[in-house]
Scaffold this motif. Structure first.
Motif, PDB file in Angstrom:
ATOM      1  N   UNK A   1      26.418  37.378  35.529  1.00 18.37           N
ATOM      2  CA  UNK A   1      27.297  37.321  34.361  1.00 18.37           C
ATOM      3  C   UNK A   1      28.052  35.991  34.296  1.00 18.37           C
ATOM      4  N   UNK A   2      28.545  35.540  35.422  1.00 17.09           N
ATOM      5  CA  UNK A   2      29.246  34.246  35.469  1.00 17.09           C
ATOM      6  C   UNK A   2      28.286  33.107  35.162  1.00 17.09           C
ATOM      7  N   UNK A   3      27.077  33.204  35.697  1.00 20.90           N
ATOM      8  CA  UNK A   3      26.065  32.161  35.499  1.00 20.90           C
ATOM      9  C   UNK A   3      25.706  31.987  34.021  1.00 20.90           C
ATOM     10  N   UNK A   4      25.672  33.099  33.272  1.00 18.81           N
ATOM     11  CA  UNK A   4      25.273  33.013  31.865  1.00 18.81           C
ATOM     12  C   UNK A   4      26.446  32.738  30.925  1.00 18.81           C
ATOM     13  N   UNK A   5      27.654  32.618  31.454  1.00 17.83           N
ATOM     14  CA  UNK A   5      28.770  32.202  30.614  1.00 17.83           C
ATOM     15  C   UNK A   5      29.869  33.217  30.390  1.00 17.83           C
TER      16      UNK A   5
ATOM     17  N   UNK B   1      31.695  36.279  26.319  1.00 18.67           N
ATOM     18  CA  UNK B   1      30.879  35.176  26.816  1.00 18.67           C
ATOM     19  C   UNK B   1      31.145  33.916  26.005  1.00 18.67           C
ATOM     20  N   UNK B   2      30.729  32.780  26.556  1.00 19.61           N
ATOM     21  CA  UNK B   2      30.888  31.529  25.813  1.00 19.61           C
ATOM     22  C   UNK B   2      29.775  31.389  24.773  1.00 19.61           C
TER      23      UNK B   2
ATOM     24  N   UNK C   1      26.355  45.028  43.058  1.00 23.68           N
ATOM     25  CA  UNK C   1      27.353  44.761  42.014  1.00 23.68           C
ATOM     26  C   UNK C   1      27.703  43.286  41.995  1.00 23.68           C
ATOM     27  N   UNK C   2      27.887  42.695  43.155  1.00 25.14           N
ATOM     28  CA  UNK C   2      28.234  41.278  43.235  1.00 25.14           C
ATOM     29  C   UNK C   2      27.110  40.382  42.705  1.00 25.14           C
ATOM     30  N   UNK C   3      25.864  40.813  42.877  1.00 23.90           N
ATOM     31  CA  UNK C   3      24.732  40.063  42.311  1.00 23.90           C
ATOM     32  C   UNK C   3      24.812  40.046  40.779  1.00 23.90           C
ATOM     33  N   UNK C   4      25.162  41.186  40.177  1.00 27.67           N
ATOM     34  CA  UNK C   4      25.282  41.251  38.719  1.00 27.67           C
ATOM     35  C   UNK C   4      26.473  40.414  38.256  1.00 27.67           C
TER      36      UNK C   4
END
Length: 97
Positions: free
Chosen positions: A82-86, A10-11, A75-78
């Protein structure tokens, strides 16, 4: 059976609470997606991690269950979370056991 292993990086803006929520969401997929035998996720504590912070293992009944998992709505929701949080990088390994 199929073993699916993913490690996540993650960032710097991703918080510890967001990582904990990611683990909770990942683990919840066992109740949501058919064909999952076992799922584990946690924070990586290794000093050899090369910056990868979370680990995931998913054991599937068979290859078809793994193939159904990727595009599954839950799965796509998770993945979106994950992308949203970095999420900045992943490594995936799949093998038959």
């Amino acid at each position: 059976m199929i073993e699916h292993i993913v490690i996540f990086k993650f960032n710097d803006q991703t918080t510890e609470d967001q990582k904990k929520e990611a683990i909770t969401q990942l683990k919840s997929l066992k109740q949501e997606i058919p064909g999952i035998i076992d799922i584990q996720a946690g924070v990586n504590f290794s000093d050899r991690s090369q910056g990868f912070e979370l680990g995931l293992t998913v054991r599937f009944e068979d290859k078809q269950s793994l193939e159904n998992y990727g595009p599954h709505e839950k799965h796509q929701e998770v993945v979106s979370y994950l992308k949203e949080i970095g999420l900045s990088d992943i490594v995936v390994v799949d093998f038959e056991i």
